[in-house]
Design an enzyme around this catalytic site. Structure first.
Site, PDB file in Angstrom:
ATOM      1  CB  THR A 172      37.072  36.907  36.034  1.00 57.55           C
ATOM      2  OG1 THR A 172      35.644  36.705  35.994  1.00 57.55           O
ATOM      3  CG2 THR A 172      37.631  36.759  34.623  1.00 57.55           C
ATOM      4  CD  GLU A 173      34.923  32.520  39.369  1.00 58.90           C
ATOM      5  OE1 GLU A 173      34.044  31.732  38.985  1.00 58.90           O
ATOM      6  OE2 GLU A 173      36.051  32.594  38.821  1.00 58.90           O
ATOM      7  CB  VAL A 174      40.844  35.810  42.240  1.00 63.72           C
ATOM      8  CG1 VAL A 174      40.769  34.378  42.742  1.00 63.72           C
ATOM      9  CG2 VAL A 174      41.437  35.872  40.825  1.00 63.72           C
ATOM     10  CB  ILE A 208      34.759  40.653  41.641  1.00 62.29           C
ATOM     11  CG1 ILE A 208      34.301  39.184  41.566  1.00 62.29           C
ATOM     12  CG2 ILE A 208      34.850  41.262  40.248  1.00 62.29           C
ATOM     13  CD1 ILE A 208      32.867  39.017  41.100  1.00 62.29           C
ATOM     14  CG  PHE A 249      32.745  35.148  44.343  1.00 65.12           C
ATOM     15  CD1 PHE A 249      32.267  34.969  45.626  1.00 65.12           C
ATOM     16  CD2 PHE A 249      32.160  34.434  43.304  1.00 65.12           C
ATOM     17  CE1 PHE A 249      31.226  34.091  45.887  1.00 65.12           C
ATOM     18  CE2 PHE A 249      31.121  33.565  43.554  1.00 65.12           C
ATOM     19  CZ  PHE A 249      30.652  33.387  44.849  1.00 65.12           C
TER      20      PHE A 249
END
Length: 257
Positions: free
Chosen positions: A133-135, A137, A139
Protein backbone atom coordinates in the site's frame (compact mmCIF):
# COMPACT_ATOMS: atom_id res chain seq x y z
CA UNK A 1 14.56 -7.95 22.92
CA UNK A 2 11.44 -5.80 23.25
CA UNK A 3 9.91 -5.87 19.78
CA UNK A 4 10.19 -9.63 19.19
CA UNK A 5 10.36 -12.93 21.03
CA UNK A 6 12.68 -15.83 20.23
CA UNK A 7 11.96 -19.45 21.17
CA UNK A 8 13.56 -22.78 20.23
CA UNK A 9 11.88 -26.19 20.41
CA UNK A 10 12.57 -29.42 18.51
CA UNK A 11 15.23 -27.76 16.31
CA UNK A 12 12.72 -25.06 15.31
CA UNK A 13 13.36 -21.40 16.13
CA UNK A 14 10.20 -19.29 16.30
CA UNK A 15 10.72 -15.56 15.86
CA UNK A 16 7.59 -13.60 16.75
CA UNK A 17 6.97 -9.92 16.11
CA UNK A 18 5.66 -8.69 19.44
CA UNK A 19 4.18 -5.21 19.06
CA UNK A 20 0.47 -6.09 18.91
CA UNK A 21 -0.55 -2.56 19.92
CA UNK A 22 1.27 -1.26 16.81
CA UNK A 23 0.09 -4.11 14.56
CA UNK A 24 3.69 -5.36 14.69
CA UNK A 25 4.88 -2.41 12.62
CA UNK A 26 8.60 -2.14 11.88
CA UNK A 27 10.96 0.50 13.21
CA UNK A 28 14.74 0.65 13.51
CA UNK A 29 14.83 -1.24 16.81
CA UNK A 30 12.59 -4.06 15.59
CA UNK A 31 14.63 -4.41 12.39
CA UNK A 32 17.84 -4.68 14.42
CA UNK A 33 16.26 -7.26 16.72
CA UNK A 34 15.01 -9.31 13.77
CA UNK A 35 18.46 -9.27 12.18
CA UNK A 36 20.01 -10.42 15.45
CA UNK A 37 17.44 -13.20 15.86
CA UNK A 38 17.91 -14.55 12.34
CA UNK A 39 21.69 -14.41 12.80
CA UNK A 40 21.32 -16.36 16.05
CA UNK A 41 19.21 -19.01 14.31
CA UNK A 42 21.70 -19.17 11.43
CA UNK A 43 24.63 -19.78 13.78
CA UNK A 44 22.86 -22.34 16.00
CA UNK A 45 23.61 -25.88 14.82
CA UNK A 46 20.61 -27.08 16.81
CA UNK A 47 18.24 -24.99 14.69
CA UNK A 48 17.13 -26.40 11.34
CA UNK A 49 13.96 -24.44 10.51
CA UNK A 50 12.80 -20.92 11.41
CA UNK A 51 9.17 -19.86 11.81
CA UNK A 52 8.37 -16.14 11.52
CA UNK A 53 5.09 -15.09 13.13
CA UNK A 54 3.28 -12.08 14.56
CA UNK A 55 1.59 -11.66 17.94
CA UNK A 56 -1.91 -10.21 17.90
CA UNK A 57 -4.40 -9.43 15.15
CA UNK A 58 -1.82 -8.51 12.47
CA UNK A 59 1.19 -10.35 11.10
CA UNK A 60 2.95 -7.07 10.27
CA UNK A 61 1.56 -3.70 9.13
CA UNK A 62 4.82 -2.62 7.50
CA UNK A 63 6.77 0.44 8.56
CA UNK A 64 5.67 2.26 11.71
CA UNK A 65 4.13 5.48 10.32
CA UNK A 66 5.17 7.51 13.36
CA UNK A 67 8.70 6.28 12.79
CA UNK A 68 8.50 7.22 9.09
CA UNK A 69 7.34 10.68 10.08
CA UNK A 70 10.39 11.08 12.34
CA UNK A 71 12.67 9.98 9.49
CA UNK A 72 11.49 12.90 7.38
CA UNK A 73 13.74 15.10 9.48
CA UNK A 74 16.79 12.99 8.62
CA UNK A 75 19.36 13.80 5.98
CA UNK A 76 19.57 11.67 2.83
CA UNK A 77 22.66 9.95 4.22
CA UNK A 78 20.88 9.10 7.49
CA UNK A 79 17.86 7.75 5.62
CA UNK A 80 20.11 5.69 3.37
CA UNK A 81 21.76 4.07 6.39
CA UNK A 82 18.33 3.27 7.84
CA UNK A 83 17.06 1.91 4.50
CA UNK A 84 20.10 -0.31 4.13
CA UNK A 85 19.44 -1.85 7.54
CA UNK A 86 16.00 -2.96 6.32
CA UNK A 87 17.61 -4.08 3.07
CA UNK A 88 20.01 -6.26 5.03
CA UNK A 89 17.17 -7.80 7.02
CA UNK A 90 15.36 -8.83 3.84
CA UNK A 91 18.57 -10.16 2.35
CA UNK A 92 19.33 -12.04 5.58
CA UNK A 93 15.97 -13.81 5.41
CA UNK A 94 16.15 -14.50 1.68
CA UNK A 95 19.67 -15.95 1.85
CA UNK A 96 19.38 -17.67 5.24
CA UNK A 97 20.86 -21.17 5.05
CA UNK A 98 17.87 -22.55 6.93
CA UNK A 99 14.27 -22.81 5.76
CA UNK A 100 12.08 -19.87 6.83
CA UNK A 101 8.32 -20.43 7.16
CA UNK A 102 6.03 -17.42 7.61
CA UNK A 103 2.96 -18.16 9.77
CA UNK A 104 0.56 -15.37 8.91
CA UNK A 105 -2.35 -15.09 11.34
CA UNK A 106 -3.36 -11.55 10.40
CA UNK A 107 -2.88 -8.85 7.80
CA UNK A 108 0.50 -8.56 6.07
CA UNK A 109 0.73 -5.07 4.64
CA UNK A 110 3.52 -3.15 2.81
CA UNK A 111 6.83 -4.24 4.37
CA UNK A 112 4.93 -6.93 6.27
CA UNK A 113 3.75 -8.33 2.95
CA UNK A 114 7.38 -8.18 1.88
CA UNK A 115 8.41 -10.36 4.83
CA UNK A 116 5.67 -12.83 3.92
CA UNK A 117 6.83 -13.06 0.32
CA UNK A 118 10.55 -13.34 1.15
CA UNK A 119 10.06 -16.39 3.38
CA UNK A 120 10.70 -19.74 1.71
CA UNK A 121 7.22 -20.97 2.59
CA UNK A 122 4.25 -18.87 3.72
CA UNK A 123 0.85 -19.91 5.08
CA UNK A 124 -2.01 -17.66 6.15
CA UNK A 125 -5.40 -17.79 7.84
CA UNK A 126 -8.41 -17.13 5.57
CA UNK A 127 -9.08 -13.67 7.04
CA UNK A 128 -5.56 -12.31 6.38
CA UNK A 129 -5.21 -9.49 3.87
CA UNK A 130 -2.14 -8.79 1.76
CA UNK A 131 -1.03 -5.69 -0.08
CA UNK A 132 1.72 -3.25 -0.95
CA UNK A 133 0.00 0.00 0.00
CA UNK A 134 3.01 2.32 -0.11
CA UNK A 135 1.79 4.32 -3.14
CA UNK A 136 -1.34 5.29 -1.19
CA UNK A 137 0.71 7.34 1.28
CA UNK A 138 3.22 8.82 -1.15
CA UNK A 139 5.86 6.20 -0.38
CA UNK A 140 7.33 3.48 -2.62
CA UNK A 141 7.66 -0.32 -2.28
CA UNK A 142 11.34 -0.04 -3.14
CA UNK A 143 12.96 -2.98 -1.38
CA UNK A 144 10.08 -5.42 -1.57
CA UNK A 145 9.74 -4.86 -5.33
CA UNK A 146 13.12 -6.51 -5.92
CA UNK A 147 11.97 -9.73 -4.29
CA UNK A 148 8.37 -9.64 -5.52
CA UNK A 149 9.33 -9.48 -9.21
CA UNK A 150 11.58 -12.50 -8.70
CA UNK A 151 8.82 -14.42 -6.96
CA UNK A 152 5.66 -13.77 -8.97
CA UNK A 153 6.88 -12.13 -12.18
CA UNK A 154 6.78 -8.60 -13.52
CA UNK A 155 3.14 -8.51 -14.64
CA UNK A 156 1.57 -9.54 -11.35
CA UNK A 157 4.07 -7.48 -9.40
CA UNK A 158 3.18 -4.37 -11.40
CA UNK A 159 -0.52 -4.85 -10.69
CA UNK A 160 -0.04 -5.25 -6.94
CA UNK A 161 2.61 -2.57 -6.48
CA UNK A 162 1.01 0.12 -8.64
CA UNK A 163 -2.58 -0.23 -7.42
CA UNK A 164 -1.74 -0.78 -3.77
CA UNK A 165 -4.92 -2.82 -3.43
CA UNK A 166 -5.48 -5.38 -0.73
CA UNK A 167 -6.04 -8.99 -1.70
CA UNK A 168 -7.38 -11.97 0.21
CA UNK A 169 -5.33 -14.93 1.34
CA UNK A 170 -6.94 -17.06 -1.39
CA UNK A 171 -5.96 -14.53 -4.05
CA UNK A 172 -2.46 -14.35 -2.60
CA UNK A 173 -2.18 -18.10 -3.21
CA UNK A 174 -3.34 -17.70 -6.81
CA UNK A 175 -0.74 -14.98 -7.36
CA UNK A 176 1.98 -17.26 -5.96
CA UNK A 177 2.60 -14.79 -3.14
CA UNK A 178 1.98 -17.41 -0.42
CA UNK A 179 1.79 -21.20 -0.46
CA UNK A 180 -1.50 -21.95 1.19
CA UNK A 181 -4.37 -21.08 3.50
CA UNK A 182 -4.90 -22.85 6.81
CA UNK A 183 -7.76 -22.62 9.28
CA UNK A 184 -7.25 -20.13 12.11
CA UNK A 185 -7.77 -22.83 14.70
CA UNK A 186 -5.12 -25.15 13.30
CA UNK A 187 -2.48 -23.03 11.53
CA UNK A 188 -0.05 -23.07 14.45
CA UNK A 189 -0.20 -26.86 14.71
CA UNK A 190 -0.02 -27.37 10.93
CA UNK A 191 2.97 -25.07 10.45
CA UNK A 192 4.70 -26.69 13.42
CA UNK A 193 4.07 -30.13 11.92
CA UNK A 194 5.48 -29.00 8.57
CA UNK A 195 8.59 -27.61 10.26
CA UNK A 196 9.06 -30.83 12.23
CA UNK A 197 8.65 -32.86 9.02
CA UNK A 198 11.39 -30.81 7.35
CA UNK A 199 13.60 -31.37 10.38
CA UNK A 200 13.01 -35.11 10.41
CA UNK A 201 12.89 -35.96 6.71
CA UNK A 202 15.40 -33.71 4.97
CA UNK A 203 19.14 -33.09 5.02
CA UNK A 204 20.21 -29.73 6.42
CA UNK A 205 22.99 -29.52 3.85
CA UNK A 206 20.60 -30.33 1.01
CA UNK A 207 18.18 -27.63 2.16
CA UNK A 208 20.99 -25.08 2.34
CA UNK A 209 22.40 -25.92 -1.09
CA UNK A 210 18.96 -26.04 -2.72
CA UNK A 211 18.16 -22.57 -1.36
CA UNK A 212 21.43 -21.30 -2.80
CA UNK A 213 20.63 -22.81 -6.19
CA UNK A 214 17.19 -21.19 -6.26
CA UNK A 215 18.52 -17.78 -5.18
CA UNK A 216 21.23 -17.81 -7.85
CA UNK A 217 19.12 -19.21 -10.70
CA UNK A 218 18.13 -15.81 -12.12
CA UNK A 219 21.48 -14.13 -11.61
CA UNK A 220 23.50 -15.90 -14.30
CA UNK A 221 23.20 -16.58 -18.04
CA UNK A 222 21.83 -20.06 -18.74
CA UNK A 223 25.21 -21.61 -19.63
CA UNK A 224 26.85 -20.19 -16.50
CA UNK A 225 23.95 -21.27 -14.30
CA UNK A 226 24.10 -24.82 -15.65
CA UNK A 227 27.88 -24.97 -15.19
CA UNK A 228 27.52 -23.84 -11.58
CA UNK A 229 24.72 -26.36 -11.04
CA UNK A 230 26.85 -29.18 -12.43
CA UNK A 231 29.68 -28.30 -10.07
CA UNK A 232 27.25 -28.16 -7.13
CA UNK A 233 25.85 -31.53 -8.16
CA UNK A 234 29.34 -33.07 -8.19
CA UNK A 235 30.33 -31.47 -4.88
CA UNK A 236 27.16 -32.63 -3.13
CA UNK A 237 27.80 -36.25 -4.12
CA UNK A 238 30.86 -36.12 -1.87
CA UNK A 239 28.97 -34.75 1.14
CA UNK A 240 28.37 -37.11 4.10
CA UNK A 241 24.62 -36.36 4.01
CA UNK A 242 24.37 -37.63 0.44
CA UNK A 243 26.28 -40.79 1.26
CA UNK A 244 24.15 -41.40 4.35
CA UNK A 245 20.87 -40.75 2.53
CA UNK A 246 21.62 -42.98 -0.44
CA UNK A 247 22.98 -45.73 1.82
CA UNK A 248 19.85 -45.64 3.96
CA UNK A 249 17.58 -45.74 0.89
CA UNK A 250 19.38 -48.74 -0.60
CA UNK A 251 19.15 -50.55 2.73
CA UNK A 252 15.46 -49.63 3.12
CA UNK A 253 16.21 -47.57 6.21
CA UNK A 254 15.08 -44.11 7.21
CA UNK A 255 18.07 -41.74 7.53
CA UNK A 256 18.44 -39.92 10.83
CA UNK A 257 18.49 -36.25 9.88
Amino acid sequence: MQGITYHISNRIATITLNRPDKRNALNAEVVRELRAAFAQAEADENVKVVILAGNGKAFCAGADLEYLQQLQHNSFEENLIDSKELMQLMQDIYLLEKVVIARIEGDAIAGGCGLASIADLSYAVPAAKFGYTEVRIGFVPALVSVFLVRKIGEGRARELLLTGRLISAEEAVKHGLINGVMAAGSIQEEVQALAEKLCGETSANSLKITKQLISAALDKPLADALEAAARTNAETRQHPDCKKGIGAFLNKLKPDW
